[in-house]
Design a protein around this motif. Structure first.
Motif, mmCIF file in Angstrom:
data_model
loop_
_atom_site.group_PDB
_atom_site.id
_atom_site.type_symbol
_atom_site.label_atom_id
_atom_site.label_comp_id
_atom_site.label_asym_id
_atom_site.label_seq_id
_atom_site.Cartn_x
_atom_site.Cartn_y
_atom_site.Cartn_z
ATOM 1 N N GLU A 381 0.873 -1.347 -0.001
ATOM 2 C CA GLU A 381 -0.097 0.014 -0.100
ATOM 3 C C GLU A 381 0.917 1.159 -0.095
ATOM 4 O OE1 GLU A 381 -2.776 -0.184 3.188
ATOM 5 O OE2 GLU A 381 -3.829 -2.118 2.224
ATOM 6 N N GLN A 382 1.751 1.307 0.828
ATOM 7 C CA GLN A 382 2.853 2.353 0.676
ATOM 8 C C GLN A 382 3.340 2.536 -0.690
ATOM 9 O OE1 GLN A 382 5.915 1.880 3.663
ATOM 10 N NE2 GLN A 382 4.483 1.544 5.466
ATOM 11 N N ASP A 383 3.628 1.677 -1.246
ATOM 12 C CA ASP A 383 4.339 1.676 -2.660
ATOM 13 C C ASP A 383 3.182 2.218 -3.548
ATOM 14 O OD1 ASP A 383 6.689 0.505 -1.617
ATOM 15 O OD2 ASP A 383 6.273 -1.517 -2.495
ATOM 16 N N ILE A 384 2.164 1.800 -3.480
ATOM 17 C CA ILE A 384 0.975 2.241 -4.418
ATOM 18 C C ILE A 384 0.587 3.540 -4.368
ATOM 19 C CG2 ILE A 384 -1.682 2.104 -4.839
ATOM 20 C CD1 ILE A 384 -1.177 -0.983 -4.222
ATOM 21 N N ALA A 400 -7.466 3.202 -16.591
ATOM 22 C CA ALA A 400 -8.363 2.844 -15.327
ATOM 23 C C ALA A 400 -9.960 3.275 -15.741
ATOM 24 C CB ALA A 400 -7.844 3.518 -14.069
ATOM 25 N N GLY A 401 -10.110 4.102 -16.352
ATOM 26 C CA GLY A 401 -11.461 4.816 -16.678
ATOM 27 C C GLY A 401 -12.043 3.856 -17.325
ATOM 28 N N ASP A 402 -11.342 3.072 -18.648
ATOM 29 C CA ASP A 402 -11.749 2.084 -19.316
ATOM 30 C C ASP A 402 -12.245 0.949 -18.715
ATOM 31 O OD1 ASP A 402 -12.219 1.156 -22.116
ATOM 32 O OD2 ASP A 402 -10.780 0.037 -21.623
ATOM 33 N N LEU A 403 -11.348 0.589 -17.484
ATOM 34 C CA LEU A 403 -11.508 -0.601 -16.881
ATOM 35 C C LEU A 403 -12.786 -0.665 -16.396
ATOM 36 C CD1 LEU A 403 -7.936 -1.685 -15.621
ATOM 37 C CD2 LEU A 403 -9.602 -2.915 -17.483
ATOM 38 N N MET A 404 -13.028 0.657 -15.438
ATOM 39 C CA MET A 404 -14.294 0.925 -14.578
ATOM 40 C C MET A 404 -15.470 0.797 -15.256
ATOM 41 S SD MET A 404 -12.841 3.906 -12.107
ATOM 42 C CE MET A 404 -14.336 3.902 -11.030
ATOM 43 N N LYS A 405 -15.526 1.159 -16.864
ATOM 44 C CA LYS A 405 -16.742 0.769 -17.208
ATOM 45 C C LYS A 405 -16.974 -0.627 -17.653
ATOM 46 C CE LYS A 405 -15.792 5.227 -20.129
ATOM 47 N NZ LYS A 405 -15.650 5.672 -21.174
ATOM 48 N N ARG A 406 -16.150 -1.470 -17.587
ATOM 49 C CA ARG A 406 -16.464 -2.815 -17.932
ATOM 50 C C ARG A 406 -16.575 -3.668 -16.355
ATOM 51 N NH1 ARG A 406 -10.970 -2.921 -21.208
ATOM 52 N NH2 ARG A 406 -11.145 -5.279 -21.000
ATOM 53 N N ALA A 407 -16.309 -3.250 -15.310
ATOM 54 C CA ALA A 407 -16.429 -4.110 -14.201
ATOM 55 C C ALA A 407 -16.572 -3.036 -12.849
ATOM 56 C CB ALA A 407 -15.301 -5.091 -14.127
ATOM 57 N N GLU A 408 -17.078 -3.635 -11.874
ATOM 58 C CA GLU A 408 -17.092 -2.864 -10.632
ATOM 59 C C GLU A 408 -15.360 -2.655 -10.100
ATOM 60 O OE1 GLU A 408 -19.438 -1.736 -8.559
ATOM 61 O OE2 GLU A 408 -21.044 -2.247 -10.179
ATOM 62 N N PRO A 409 -15.282 -1.154 -9.801
ATOM 63 C CA PRO A 409 -14.021 -0.736 -9.148
ATOM 64 C C PRO A 409 -13.413 -1.669 -7.929
ATOM 65 C CG PRO A 409 -15.424 1.177 -9.440
ATOM 66 C CD PRO A 409 -16.509 0.020 -9.612
ATOM 67 N N LYS A 410 -14.243 -2.124 -7.235
ATOM 68 C CA LYS A 410 -13.860 -3.016 -6.160
ATOM 69 C C LYS A 410 -13.347 -4.237 -6.596
ATOM 70 C CE LYS A 410 -14.987 -5.063 -1.536
ATOM 71 N NZ LYS A 410 -16.196 -5.269 -0.686
ATOM 72 N N ILE A 411 -14.193 -4.958 -7.680
ATOM 73 C CA ILE A 411 -13.353 -6.206 -8.528
ATOM 74 C C ILE A 411 -12.176 -5.963 -9.312
ATOM 75 C CG2 ILE A 411 -14.302 -8.041 -9.922
ATOM 76 C CD1 ILE A 411 -15.848 -7.982 -7.553
ATOM 77 N N ILE A 412 -12.054 -4.760 -9.816
ATOM 78 C CA ILE A 412 -10.759 -4.310 -10.668
ATOM 79 C C ILE A 412 -9.733 -4.569 -9.735
ATOM 80 C CG2 ILE A 412 -9.740 -2.844 -11.991
ATOM 81 C CD1 ILE A 412 -12.574 -2.212 -13.289
ATOM 82 N N ILE A 413 -9.831 -3.634 -8.572
ATOM 83 C CA ILE A 413 -8.757 -3.454 -7.705
ATOM 84 C C ILE A 413 -8.291 -4.703 -7.029
ATOM 85 C CG2 ILE A 413 -7.839 -2.085 -5.647
ATOM 86 C CD1 ILE A 413 -9.787 0.051 -5.910
ATOM 87 N N ALA A 414 -9.529 -5.474 -6.619
ATOM 88 C CA ALA A 414 -9.174 -7.007 -6.001
ATOM 89 C C ALA A 414 -8.122 -7.868 -6.994
ATOM 90 C CB ALA A 414 -10.451 -7.466 -5.618
ATOM 91 N N LYS A 415 -8.717 -7.754 -8.376
ATOM 92 C CA LYS A 415 -7.954 -8.578 -9.277
ATOM 93 C C LYS A 415 -6.415 -8.073 -9.390
ATOM 94 C CE LYS A 415 -11.771 -10.537 -11.842
ATOM 95 N NZ LYS A 415 -12.367 -10.898 -13.122
ATOM 96 N N LEU A 416 -6.249 -6.700 -9.563
ATOM 97 C CA LEU A 416 -4.987 -6.018 -9.638
ATOM 98 C C LEU A 416 -3.994 -6.409 -8.386
ATOM 99 C CD1 LEU A 416 -6.022 -2.580 -11.016
ATOM 100 C CD2 LEU A 416 -4.466 -4.231 -12.139
ATOM 101 N N LEU A 417 -4.583 -6.457 -7.382
ATOM 102 C CA LEU A 417 -3.941 -6.859 -6.084
ATOM 103 C C LEU A 417 -3.416 -8.382 -6.075
ATOM 104 C CD1 LEU A 417 -5.906 -4.855 -3.294
ATOM 105 C CD2 LEU A 417 -3.484 -4.413 -4.205
ATOM 106 N N ALA A 418 -4.570 -9.277 -6.524
ATOM 107 C CA ALA A 418 -4.397 -10.630 -6.764
ATOM 108 C C ALA A 418 -3.070 -10.894 -7.424
ATOM 109 C CB ALA A 418 -5.568 -11.361 -7.354
ATOM 110 N N VAL A 419 -3.018 -10.126 -8.891
ATOM 111 C CA VAL A 419 -1.985 -10.254 -9.869
ATOM 112 C C VAL A 419 -0.530 -9.853 -9.109
ATOM 113 C CG1 VAL A 419 -1.054 -9.376 -11.718
ATOM 114 C CG2 VAL A 419 -3.471 -10.051 -11.824
#
Length: 537
Positions: A381-384, A400-419
């Motif tokens: 989180e500090q690095d982010i 990011a704006g394009d991704l948010m049109k295609r999925a819920e922001p919470k889901i997008i962030i969760a998947k990014l953190l998983a990666v």
């Protein structure tokens, strides 16, 4: 403690110190500057204690402005240390209008010849190349009045005795100053031969606690050294780490495994060319590769500022090795952390190793996986939030704006953190360690039937002979046997070191695993030979 104005240093040196930002001396500098500089001197001080200035300042105090003939010779065990000394001498020397020539092996000799012809009053180099220049007649020694042997113990340990004696024999009468972290018999013998009634100074005795270094021991499960290292790196989150292992094959393997886990790591080992070594060190110094894995030999002479952590994998060979490794952090007044990763069978021997010293260690079990992942999340989180807003930031915002049109922001962030966390999940070692400690702590039954009868012979071990292609010591051999054969210390008996082989007593379990452990032993430079004999009791 005094400031540098208290020692009667010439104005040119005070100006150089001021420009360098040095206002008060370190302990070794104060001790040397407070003594008589005219005679021979032995200073026992570890690497990183500030000894370079301790010998340069008094030697340059009497240097003639604009001198162009060699007056001072400084010998160091490695190219890196010699070059660092030369850089420091060059900086101080410019205020006196004198230059320093760096004479080191593995580098083009032409620039060295040019520097000597130009007129260098100070010479800093490695024993082999300096001897070569003396024999060629390119280094004139007739006016050299001061010789400094820096890291004298390491130079002898690396096999430079013949070169050192040849160089010292070629010098005219003058001062001989020896700086050494330790004083083994071979160093004392050399000093007795070439130094005349030297003044002895001891700084930071090896039994004393280094005030700038915190010593920490993490208990890890047996045979889980790499996993323990990964967990400690995630838990400690060091900014720049030097990891010590026993062999060059280990250093390569560990660096590769750390890369597989998402760490930026590199190995420093003896088979590298000088250009490869320079590239790795440059990446480590710049911070682009913040984790360097090295053996004791490969790391000799390194003087790198900003090493926040030293991590020693497994039981050090001896107390001197432990002290010398730890001195790679906490340098030049900076704080540092020295960490040792030990399995339960190694703990007793390590405690015995430090017996009689004032070194305080903080003992901890390896943290649980929940704590490690929480610590990793905090650092991520500090690095982010600290990520720079550069020329690509606008493109990322658009993405990011394009991704948010295609999925819920919470889901997008969760998947990014998983990666982001795919390769940095850590290991659940705490329970495994607890089970191992419980097994070791179980007291044997006090039933009379379970007690061995008086005079019952100890289990017989088989003496095995192992060819060796490198210098061995008892600690190294013991570590190799336990790791390669996956056995505890009790399965290894007597160890006898010979010129080109070792003889090791192995108990039945270790013998049964010898064939499967051949590949592992070869990584430690040990190759099984015929059985020597059965032990008789």
């Amino acid at each position: 403690m005094n400031d540098f104005n208290s020692y009667g240093l010439r104005k040119e040196l005070l100006s150089a110190l001021n420009e360098h930002g040095f206002d008060s001396p370190m302990e070794v500098q104060d001790r040397v500057l407070s003594e008589d500089w005219n005679g021979d001197l032995i200073v026992r001080a570890k690497t990183g204690s500030g000894k370079t200035l301790a010998f340069l300042l008094p030697l340059l105090q009497e240097m003639k402005i604009g001198e162009r003939v060699p007056q001072i010779l400084i010998l160091a065990p490695t190219r890196e240390l010699a070059q660092q000394t030369a850089d420091e001498a060059e900086f101080l020397g410019k205020f006196l209008k004198v230059s320093c020539a760096s004479l080191v092996g593995g580098m083009d000799i032409v620039p060295q010849l040019k520097a000597l012809r130009h007129g260098a009053a100070i010479i800093a180099g490695t024993p082999g190349r300096v001897r070569d220049h003396i024999q060629r007649g390119t280094l004139k020694t007739n006016e050299i009045h001061s010789v400094v042997l820096d890291e004298g113990d390491l130079m002898l340990d690396m096999g430079f005795r013949e070169e050192l004696e040849a160089i010292l024999d070629a010098m005219p009468e003058g001062r001989r100053w020896l700086f050494s972290a330790t004083m083994p018999p071979e160093v004392r013998e050399l000093a007795g031969k070439y130094l005349d009634d030297p003044l002895m100074l001891a700084v930071d005795d090896e039994g004393e606690q280094h005030v700038d270094i915190t010593h920490r021991v993490y208990r890890i499960p047996s045979q889980k050294r790499l996993e323990g290292l990964v967990d400690v790196l995630l838990w400690e989150h060091p900014s720049r780490t030097l990891v010590f292992c026993h062999t060059k094959m280990e250093s390569i393997e560990i660096a590769q495994r750390l890369q597989d886990h998402g760490f930026s790591a590199a190995a420093l080992q003896g088979d590298m060319t000088q250009s490869e070594r320079n590239a790795v060190l440059a990446s480590f110094k710049s911070g682009s590769v913040p984790c360097l894995v090295a053996t004791n030999v490969a790391a000799r002479g390194l003087d790198i500022e900003g090493v926040s952590h030293v991590i020693q994998l497994g039981l050090p060979d001896d107390r001197e090795t432990f002290i010398h490794r730890s001195g790679r952090t906490g340098r030049a007044g900076h704080e540092g952390v020295n960490i040792v990763l030990l399995a339960p069978p190694e703990i007793g021997r390590f405690r015995e190793m430090l017996r009689g010293t004032n070194i305080k260690t903080d003992w901890q079990d390896i943290p649980g996986i929940d704590k490690i992942r929480s610590a990793w999340r905090d650092s991520a989180e500090q690095d982010i939030f600290a990520a720079p807003v550069d020329e690509f930031f606008g493109e990322c915002v658009e993405w990011a704006g394009d991704l948010m049109k295609r999925a819920e922001p919470k889901i997008i962030i969760a998947k990014l953190l998983a990666v982001l966390s795919t390769r940095n999940k850590g290991y659940a070692l705490d329970r495994e360690l607890q089970r191992e400690q419980e097994r070791r702590n179980k007291k044997p039954s006090r039933s009379p039937k379970s007690q061995p009868k008086a005079g019952t012979p100890k289990p017989k071990g088989a003496f095995k002979r192992f060819r060796s292609n490198q210098l061995q010591d008892v600690g190294h051999v013991l570590n190799a046997m336990c790791r390669a054969l996956k056995v505890e210390r009790s399965e290894v008996g007597a160890i006898r070191l010979k010129d080109n082989h070792v003889i090791v007593e192995l108990m039945p379990l270790a013998v049964s695993r010898l064939e499967q452990g051949i590949a592992g032993l070869s990584k430690f430079g040990l190759f099984p030979d015929e059985e020597v004999r059965r032990r008789r009791r």
